[in-house]
Design an enzyme around this catalytic site. Structure first.
Site, mmCIF file in Angstrom:
data_model
loop_
_atom_site.group_PDB
_atom_site.id
_atom_site.type_symbol
_atom_site.label_atom_id
_atom_site.label_comp_id
_atom_site.label_asym_id
_atom_site.label_seq_id
_atom_site.Cartn_x
_atom_site.Cartn_y
_atom_site.Cartn_z
ATOM 1 C CB THR A 1 -10.174 5.109 -2.377
ATOM 2 O OG1 THR A 1 -9.836 5.409 -1.027
ATOM 3 C CG2 THR A 1 -9.495 3.817 -2.799
ATOM 4 C CE LYS B 1 -14.189 6.423 -0.768
ATOM 5 N NZ LYS B 1 -13.421 6.452 0.475
ATOM 6 C CE LYS C 1 -2.803 10.981 2.617
ATOM 7 N NZ LYS C 1 -3.341 10.186 1.499
ATOM 8 C CG HIS D 1 -2.166 -0.787 1.046
ATOM 9 N ND1 HIS D 1 -3.290 -0.312 0.416
ATOM 10 C CD2 HIS D 1 -2.448 -2.055 1.419
ATOM 11 C CE1 HIS D 1 -4.225 -1.256 0.422
ATOM 12 N NE2 HIS D 1 -3.729 -2.321 1.014
ATOM 13 C CE LYS E 1 -6.322 14.209 -0.569
ATOM 14 N NZ LYS E 1 -6.421 12.971 -1.279
ATOM 15 N NE ARG E 2 -4.758 10.494 9.604
ATOM 16 C CZ ARG E 2 -4.556 9.574 10.544
ATOM 17 N NH1 ARG E 2 -5.333 8.518 10.623
ATOM 18 N NH2 ARG E 2 -3.599 9.729 11.428
#
Length: 843
Positions: free
Chosen positions: A677, A681, A575, A378, A569-570
């Site tokens: 993911t 969405k 990110k 992952h 998101k986290r």
């Protein structure tokens, strides 16, 4: 504009076409009243909203139980190959609405509850999220369970029943504060304790090599108590099981040592054993090498493998065949999927059981183990890879350490024979990493002990093959595969966006719910004015609904006709929430320097949790809230720009914000996000993506056409080239005046007047230690955002791009992902057979 319809009102409208089938309203009412009667304690005549929620949950659960029992009977009699999905995280969210959707009960419940003078949505809001995961990895596991049941696979999810899931996030003076998530406080109507299947798990002790074989003795025992949660497929009467283990101390725990006296102390010590399932480690993409964490990993593996072997041995119903005393057929009947390296100990534990307990020959046991296990990688971030100290294994799992050493020796002998004299290759490929602290590389153990290794998006799988596991790929290329992630269309379209689902069903029918590729049919309506208007109207209603929610929750008034620009998101440096912050500041400065100019109004929403020990992530949250404080209170700006931090982002909040988003931010540095993911969405719910060519964004751009996403910035090869030449943030700072202004404002305390040095660390990191090269993509990002603004001023063209994205999102269903796992890794075929419901005789 009129207030939007509530989901409940909309569901009543669409019941005619029966997306959820009306069912028997009178039956639901009767059942609800019966449960309410039993829920109320004798001395309490007034029901609380929570009593109503539990009565409804039990009513819906009644519809599950018969199907659940029938499904398990079906598997017992037909004895299919069983799939075991092992994950330390299952981020399930809420269960009530999902169950009603999958059983086709939603309208019947809605109508019955309405007739009783209650509001279904209010009852749904009472349910606690089951937050047994951190983010992507745990939510993926939840989507996979939904798809496996919908595809009729005999599948089981196995994990830990954490007493406390991912912490609740409070924002206090702009800082994240963690609160314990006591999600079980009021009980959980969806689980069933199964004490009859309680199993012992051993720790510590020593290894005794005897003529009869190896014995692991003098261990400390902890009991694993299973709790089962039903997982319904979509309208196929299949109900699979998620089994989560809870740690219990045995009754004699520590009492032997205390028979001289301190009985009270001995009983209190039971907590030591039961702490194993107390709390979820709140790290995402970061390895924390704590003894308790290793105990959790072994606990779930040891209990699960005993369960798997028990089920394997209790051979087919009515069958006299003694085949199940032999393990030859084990890989034909059992597939174990390791969700990342957290359950990697399955490999060593299966070897221990086969060799020490079942007396299978070592080489045969190794063959069986490899053909049973498969591993999903992952992440490629080095700090996320699990590398356990050998000294910890020696103490906690001495037999497993011996087995891992023996497996590694066998593996290295093979490498040495194939590449004579290549000592460096042996060092790189060893499961044991030498150094001042010897460590076990769990990813290497997974690769050598599995017959299939997969990444979770094409670009990620390529990086896995070409860099992370390059030596292993050269050795066994046939082992490596790609399985691009997906999301379940039941929760992430039908449940969270009934308005959009309805508009789609009106045009192309309901087949897309179980075959998302049918959304391609919407391409025929891309220029259809009615359809364009309907899609835009649904989005506007979702935005108004979310704006009302924000006003109620956060006391902020936002402009529902502004662009809803969302990054949820986290919180993690890779990110790049910081890139988003720099854009917000740049926009603010542009408005301030030219207040009479017309600007596209934007509401920038950023949400996500920071791991409690991750200082920089917590600073990023403080920066976001501080920027919001200044911008939102500046009268020059008005409602042209707002920056809002969405507190306590979780599955149930995602279900509200994603359908309302116009723009989805997927802006990680190319080569760092394995898949994502959330990006999928947003796509299926009609938001346009601004993103880098990273993770599944690459495939989204391929499906919809790059011109229908806002793609910007460096590609993987550009990042590598920049690494080779050396990244110098100062260059960009000096060359780009708007960037320099933004950084100077952060640095000088413009956004933190009461504590001017507050963000010194953040600026220092961006200028001198930024692994993720925020400045290198700043210019391209700002230009790309101008293109976003430009398109947003043309609602028709914007909506056409939205329709194109929705129509091309079919690939990103977890049903497609699971079909690929089933056929290419597990060797099973999905089944379209519909099990007869409990009220009909079995075939």
């Amino acid at each position: 504009m009129a207030a939007p319809l509530s989901d409940g009102e909309r569901r009543k409208q669409i019941s005619v076409r029966g997306i959820a089938g009306l069912g028997d309203v009178a039956e639901v009412r009767k059942s609800f009243n019966r449960h309410l009667h039993f829920t109320l304690v004798k001395d309490r005549n007034v029901a609380t909203p929570r009593d109503y929620y539990f009565a409804l949950a039990h009513t819906v659960r009644d519809h599950l139980v018969g199907r659940w029992i029938r499904t398990q009977q079906h598997y017992y009699e037909r004895d299919p190959k069983r799939i075991y999905y092992l994950s330390l995280e299952f981020y399930m969210g809420r269960t009530l609405q999902n169950t009603m959707v999958n059983l086709g009960l939603q309208n019947a419940c809605d109508e019955a509850i309405y007739q009783l003078g209650l509001d279904l949505e209010e009852l749904e809001e009472i349910e606690e999220d089951a937050g047994l995961g951190n983010g992507g990895l745990g939510r993926l596991a939840a989507c996979f369970l939904d798809s496996m049941a919908t595809l009729g696979l005999a599948a089981y999810g196995y994990g830990i029943r954490y007493e406390f899931g991912i912490f609740n996030q409070k924002i206090v003076n702009g800082w994240q504060v963690e609160e314990a998530d006591d999600w079980l406080r009021y009980g959980n109507p969806w689980e069933k304790a199964r004490p009859e299947y309680m199993l012992p798990v051993h720790f510590y002790g020593r290894v005794d090599h005897t003529p009869e074989g190896v014995k692991w003795i003098d261990t400390q025992v902890v009991l694993a108590m299973p709790y089962d949660t039903p997982v319904p497929g979509y309208k196929n009467n299949t109900v699979n099981t998620m089994r989560l283990w809870s740690a219990k101390a045995p009754n004699d725990f520590n009492l032997q040592e205390f028979n001289v006296g301190d009985y009270i102390e001995a009983v209190l010590d039971r907590n030591l054993a039961e702490n194993i399932s107390r709390v979820l480690y709140p790290n995402d993409n970061f390895f924390e090498g704590k003894e308790l964490r290793l105990k959790q990993e072994y606990f779930v593996v040891a209990a699960t493998l005993q369960d798997i072997i028990r089920r394997f041995k209790s051979s087919k119903f009515g069958c006299r065949d003694p085949v199940r005393t032999s393990f030859e057929t084990f890989p034909d009947k059992v597939a174990i999927q390791l969700n990342d390296t957290h359950p990697a100990l399955s490999i060593a534990e299966l070897m221990r059981i086969l060799v020490d307990v079942e007396k299978v020959d070592w080489d045969k046991a190794w063959e069986i183990t490899k053909w049973t296990c498969a591993y999903t990688n992952h992440t490629v971030l080095p700090e996320a890879l699990e590398r356990w100290p050998v000294s910890l294994f020696e103490k906690l799992l001495p037999r497993h350490l011996e087995i891992i050493y023996a497996l590694n020796q066998m593996h290295l002998d093979r490498i040495a024979a194939l590449y004579p004299g290549d000592i460096d290759r042996l060092r790189r490929m060893s499961v044991i990493e030498e150094g001042e602290c010897k460590r076990i590389n769990m990813a290497h153990l997974c690769v050598i002990g599995s017959h299939a290794v997969n990444g979770v998006a094409r670009i990620h799988s390529d990086i896995v093959k070409n860099s992370v596991f390059r030596d292993f790929y050269e050795l066994e290329p046939e082992k490596f595969q790609n399985k691009t992630n997906g999301i379940t269309p039941r929760r992430w379209l039908l449940l969270c966006n009934p308005g959009l689902a309805d508009v789609i069903a009106e045009k192309i029918g309901e087949g897309f719910i179980t075959d998302l590729s049918q959304l391609k049919k919407l391409l025929d309506f891309i220029n259809n004015e009615t359809f364009i208007r309907d899609v835009a109207k649904v989005k506007q209603e979702n935005k108004m609904k979310f704006a009302a929610y924000l006003e109620e929750q956060y006391k902020v008034k936002i402009n529902p006709s502004s662009m809803f620009d969302v990054q949820v998101k986290r919180i993690h440096e890779y990110k790049r929430q910081l890139l988003n912050c720099l854009h917000a500041i740049t926009l603010y400065n542009r408005i301030r320097s030219n207040p009479s100019k017309s600007f596209v109004p934007r509401t920038i929403m950023i949400g996500g949790k920071a791991a409690p020990g991750y200082h920089m992530a917590k600073m990023i949250i403080k920066l976001i809230t501080s920027i919001g404080e200044v911008i939102n209170n500046d009268p020059y700006v008005g409602d042209r720009l707002k920056v809002i931090f969405l507190e306590n982002y979780r599955v149930s909040l995602a279900e509200k914000v994603i359908p309302a988003a116009d723009l989805s931010q997927q802006i990680s540095t190319a080569g760092t996000e394995a898949s994502g993911t959330g990006n999928m969405k947003f796509m299926v719910n009609g938001a346009l993506t601004i993103g880098t060519m990273d993770g599944a964004n690459v495939e989204m751009a391929e499906e919809a056409g790059e011109e229908n996403l806002f793609i910007f910035g460096m590609r993987v090869e550009d990042v590598e080239a920049l690494d080779r030449q050396g990244y110098n943030a100062q260059e960009y700072y000096e060359r780009l005046p708007e960037l320099r202004q933004a950084i100077d404002q952060i640095s000088s305390g413009f956004f933190s007047p009461r504590d001017p040095g507050c963000f010194r660390n953040v600026v220092n990191m961006l200028m001198y230690h930024d692994r993720f090269k925020v400045f290198a993509d700043y210019e391209a990002y700002i230009k790309c955002q101008s293109r976003v603004d430009q398109l947003f001023t043309d609602p028709r063209e914007w909506t056409k791009k939205v329709i194109k994205n929705i129509a091309c999102s079919g690939k990103f269903s977890s049903d497609r992902t699971i079909m690929e796992y089933a056929r290419e890794i597990w060797g099973v075929e999905p089944s379209a057979t519909k099990i007869p419901p409990p009220n009909l005789p079995r075939d």
